[in-house]
Write a protein that holds these residues in place. Structure first.
Motif, PDB file in Angstrom:
ATOM      1  N   ASN A  88     -43.886  84.442 -29.838  1.00  0.00           N
ATOM      2  CA  ASN A  88     -42.174  84.046 -29.469  1.00  0.00           C
ATOM      3  C   ASN A  88     -41.708  83.574 -28.173  1.00  0.00           C
ATOM      4  N   THR A  89     -41.269  82.536 -28.676  1.00  0.00           N
ATOM      5  CA  THR A  89     -40.657  80.897 -27.938  1.00  0.00           C
ATOM      6  C   THR A  89     -39.380  81.797 -27.809  1.00  0.00           C
ATOM      7  N   ARG A  90     -38.758  82.309 -28.288  1.00  0.00           N
ATOM      8  CA  ARG A  90     -36.924  82.790 -28.359  1.00  0.00           C
ATOM      9  C   ARG A  90     -36.883  83.733 -27.171  1.00  0.00           C
ATOM     10  N   ASN A  91     -37.217  84.947 -27.667  1.00  0.00           N
ATOM     11  CA  ASN A  91     -37.551  86.332 -26.500  1.00  0.00           C
ATOM     12  C   ASN A  91     -38.323  86.052 -25.129  1.00  0.00           C
ATOM     13  N   LYS A  92     -37.556  86.177 -23.529  1.00  0.00           N
ATOM     14  CA  LYS A  92     -38.289  86.202 -22.783  1.00  0.00           C
ATOM     15  C   LYS A  92     -38.403  86.959 -22.115  1.00  0.00           C
ATOM     16  N   GLN A  93     -39.387  87.384 -22.182  1.00  0.00           N
ATOM     17  CA  GLN A  93     -40.052  88.512 -21.023  1.00  0.00           C
ATOM     18  C   GLN A  93     -39.170  89.118 -19.694  1.00  0.00           C
ATOM     19  N   LEU A  94     -39.482  89.989 -19.199  1.00  0.00           N
ATOM     20  CA  LEU A  94     -38.983  89.651 -18.086  1.00  0.00           C
ATOM     21  C   LEU A  94     -39.479  90.761 -17.301  1.00  0.00           C
ATOM     22  N   PHE A  95     -40.358  89.942 -15.554  1.00  0.00           N
ATOM     23  CA  PHE A  95     -40.951  90.639 -14.887  1.00  0.00           C
ATOM     24  C   PHE A  95     -40.319  90.213 -13.246  1.00  0.00           C
ATOM     25  N   LEU A  96     -40.950  91.827 -12.807  1.00  0.00           N
ATOM     26  CA  LEU A  96     -40.387  91.443 -11.219  1.00  0.00           C
ATOM     27  C   LEU A  96     -41.070  91.037 -10.529  1.00  0.00           C
ATOM     28  N   THR A  97     -41.063  90.150  -9.130  1.00  0.00           N
ATOM     29  CA  THR A  97     -41.520  89.298  -8.167  1.00  0.00           C
ATOM     30  C   THR A  97     -41.714  90.658  -7.876  1.00  0.00           C
ATOM     31  N   ASN A  98     -42.105  89.965  -6.415  1.00  0.00           N
ATOM     32  CA  ASN A  98     -42.676  91.345  -5.439  1.00  0.00           C
ATOM     33  C   ASN A  98     -41.306  91.454  -4.379  1.00  0.00           C
ATOM     34  N   ARG A  99     -40.656  90.277  -4.389  1.00  0.00           N
ATOM     35  CA  ARG A  99     -39.304  90.649  -3.952  1.00  0.00           C
ATOM     36  C   ARG A  99     -38.022  92.066  -5.257  1.00  0.00           C
ATOM     37  N   GLY A 100     -38.659  92.244  -5.407  1.00  0.00           N
ATOM     38  CA  GLY A 100     -38.060  92.523  -6.680  1.00  0.00           C
ATOM     39  C   GLY A 100     -38.365  94.108  -6.944  1.00  0.00           C
ATOM     40  N   GLN A 101     -39.833  94.319  -6.488  1.00  0.00           N
ATOM     41  CA  GLN A 101     -40.394  95.455  -6.424  1.00  0.00           C
ATOM     42  C   GLN A 101     -40.032  95.995  -5.167  1.00  0.00           C
TER      43      GLN A 101
END
Length: 143
Positions: A88-101
């Protein structure tokens, strides 16, 4: 039943909430330059890695444009990454970086500290009674 202190109770609850939010914001800002609202977005992503923007809009009940602005700022600051799934190229999945964690951990610690201070001057029995009283008061507002 006639109430004589409804306004005073409501005012105290609001004052506690405002003070609590201010302390959380200050504690969080000492560690990272993020707002509590941004920390909530990061916490949602932490709880559901791979979440998409539309999911955050629904969970936070905010406008898509508002969430989009939050996400752009978080990505620019290095707290999240967006990944395009193969199916699905329309919806980008979001993930935390180490800084976000690290922000999520700081947010949770700060909130816990503030909550402990909120109840610090109350005995265990007073805390239990307050929970009971507030639960009863809340039930009066439910249909």
């Amino acid at each position: 039943m006639t109430t004589t202190n409804g306004s005073a109770i409501s005012t105290l609850i609001r004052e506690i909430f405002v003070a609590e939010q201010a302390q959380i914001a200050a504690g969080l800002h000492r560690q990272e330059p993020v707002t509590p609202q941004q920390a909530v977005v990061l916490q949602l992503i932490d709880q559901r890695p791979g979440l998409i923007q539309k999911d955050i809009v629904a969970l936070m009940q905010r406008r898509a444009a508002t969430v989009s602005t939050f996400l752009k700022k978080l990505e620019t600051a290095g707290y999240i990454t967006r990944q395009i799934p193969e199916d699905n190229t329309r919806n980008k999945q979001l993930f935390l970086t180490n800084r976000g964690q690290a922000v999520v951990a700081a947010f949770q610690t700060t909130r816990t500290d503030v909550y402990q201070r909120l109840a610090a001057n109350l005995s265990a029995a007073q805390q239990a009674e307050l929970v009971t009283l507030l639960t009863t008061a809340k039930a009066g507002l439910e249909d």
